[in-house]
Design a protein around this motif. Structure first.
Motif, short mmCIF file in Angstrom:
data_model
loop_
_atom_site.label_atom_id
_atom_site.label_comp_id
_atom_site.label_asym_id
_atom_site.label_seq_id
_atom_site.Cartn_x
_atom_site.Cartn_y
_atom_site.Cartn_z
N SER A 79 26.84 57.70 36.63
CA SER A 79 25.72 57.73 35.87
C SER A 79 24.63 58.13 36.88
N ILE A 80 23.56 58.87 36.50
CA ILE A 80 22.37 58.97 37.31
C ILE A 80 21.42 58.24 36.74
N GLU A 81 20.75 57.42 37.59
CA GLU A 81 19.81 56.37 36.99
C GLU A 81 18.41 56.76 37.31
N GLY A 82 18.24 57.69 38.46
CA GLY A 82 16.88 58.05 38.61
C GLY A 82 16.96 59.23 39.85
N ILE A 83 16.07 60.02 39.92
CA ILE A 83 15.94 60.91 41.01
C ILE A 83 14.21 61.20 41.23
N GLU A 84 14.21 61.00 42.64
CA GLU A 84 12.67 61.70 43.14
C GLU A 84 12.71 62.37 44.31
N GLN A 85 11.51 62.71 44.52
CA GLN A 85 11.42 63.50 45.99
C GLN A 85 10.83 62.69 46.96
N THR A 86 11.02 62.92 48.27
CA THR A 86 10.35 62.23 49.51
C THR A 86 10.30 63.00 50.79
N THR A 87 10.00 62.35 51.79
CA THR A 87 10.02 62.90 52.88
C THR A 87 11.04 62.20 53.97
N PHE A 88 11.65 62.67 54.48
CA PHE A 88 12.89 62.18 55.10
C PHE A 88 13.08 62.95 56.54
N THR A 89 13.27 61.93 57.66
CA THR A 89 13.91 62.77 58.80
C THR A 89 14.86 61.93 59.46
N VAL A 90 15.74 62.85 60.11
CA VAL A 90 16.93 62.55 60.84
C VAL A 90 17.07 63.10 62.10
N GLY A 91 17.12 62.69 63.24
CA GLY A 91 16.95 63.36 64.30
C GLY A 91 15.89 64.06 64.49
N GLN B 230 31.86 47.85 45.33
CA GLN B 230 30.48 48.25 44.97
C GLN B 230 30.26 49.01 43.80
N ASN B 231 29.54 48.93 43.13
CA ASN B 231 29.17 49.95 41.86
C ASN B 231 27.78 50.51 41.46
N GLU B 232 26.84 50.75 42.58
CA GLU B 232 25.67 51.12 42.61
C GLU B 232 25.05 51.43 43.84
N ALA B 233 24.32 52.37 44.07
CA ALA B 233 23.81 52.68 45.25
C ALA B 233 22.57 53.73 45.24
N THR B 234 21.79 53.79 46.08
CA THR B 234 20.68 54.96 46.28
C THR B 234 21.25 55.93 47.55
N LEU B 235 21.07 57.13 47.03
CA LEU B 235 21.77 58.17 48.11
C LEU B 235 20.29 59.09 48.30
N THR B 236 20.09 59.31 49.56
CA THR B 236 19.18 60.47 50.18
C THR B 236 19.90 61.78 50.47
N PHE B 237 19.33 62.86 50.13
CA PHE B 237 19.75 64.22 50.48
C PHE B 237 18.72 64.98 51.02
N MET B 238 18.85 65.65 52.07
CA MET B 238 17.75 66.55 52.48
C MET B 238 18.59 67.92 52.68
N HIS B 239 17.65 68.90 53.00
CA HIS B 239 17.85 70.15 53.14
C HIS B 239 18.57 70.60 54.51
N GLU B 240 19.64 71.18 54.42
CA GLU B 240 20.57 71.39 55.77
C GLU B 240 20.80 73.04 55.50
N ASP B 241 19.80 73.98 55.89
CA ASP B 241 20.07 75.47 55.84
C ASP B 241 19.97 75.42 54.13
N LYS B 242 20.91 76.22 53.66
CA LYS B 242 20.73 76.32 51.94
C LYS B 242 21.33 75.14 51.38
#
Length: 207
Positions: free
Chosen positions: A152-164, A187-199
């Motif tokens: 189940s998706i409990e929530g979604i929002e946009q943010t700024t994130f940097t890796v390398g 484990q049965n819950e988590a917060t995932l962060t996705f960022m753009h990598e090309d398309k």
């Protein structure tokens, strides 16, 4: 010195027994082992532009989500919110389902992980949740391992994130929860962060 006939016969019998025994050993060691090796999963479908593949050993739920993903990615423009929701579900279904994994190095969800985060991701996975997954190379594992039933998706929002050296001011943070087919302490819950990598949108952090 000539051997007596009885001794000769005895030696011939012993030699024949050794040959027969060796033949059985070779058969059971090589041929039977080959026949009992777990059948390798095959690719049933793929989304080539994004590098996503669907393997035959995935659950019915995962296959349903893959079909949704293929449809979403055909749209122009792509609905990124639906895209990130779908891959969040697929990642959890694959990563936390251990029952279909062949060994502790067979980590799920890798195709959704950012290339700059993949090494650290694999290291942590193999040292934590995948650490005690026993080998099922010969399809004889008796270990009780979890299978994710629904996400189940409990929530979604946009943010700024940097890796390398990569930064994204339109990254997505997705909160998810999930159920297993059987009750357990995983484990049965988590917060995932996705960022753009090309398309693509790729996982860079999991909490």
């Amino acid at each position: 010195m000539k051997l007596k006939k009885g001794v000769k016969r005895f030696l011939i019998v012993v030699l024949l027994l050794i040959i027969v025994g060796a033949s059985f050993f070779v058969y059971f060691t090589f041929f039977q082992e080959k026949n009992t090796t777990k059948k390798k999963a095959t690719v049933e479908n793929e989304i080539k532009e994004y590098g996503y593949t669907l393997k035959s050993n995935k659950s019915k739920k995962y296959k349903e989500e893959f079909k949704k993903l293929a449809k979403i990615l055909k749209e122009d423009p792509v609905d990124e919110e639906q895209y990130v929701k779908t891959i969040s579900k697929m990642f959890i279904l694959d990563f936390y389902t251990l029952n279909d994994k062949v060994a502790n190095t067979d980590v799920g969800g890798v195709s959704f992980v950012h290339s700059l985060a993949i090494d650290n991701f694999l290291l942590k996975a193999e040292d934590t949740i995948y650490k005690y997954v026993e080998s099922d190379m010969y399809d004889n594992r008796e270990q009780d391992l979890p299978t994710v039933k629904d996400v189940s998706i409990e929530g979604i929002e946009q943010t700024t994130f940097t890796v390398g050296d990569a930064s994204d001011d339109k990254a997505y943070v997705v909160k998810v929860s999930w159920d297993y087919e059987e009750d357990n302490d995983y484990q049965n819950e988590a917060t995932l962060t996705f960022m753009h990598e090309d398309k693509k949108l790729s996982l860079v952090e999991m909490e």
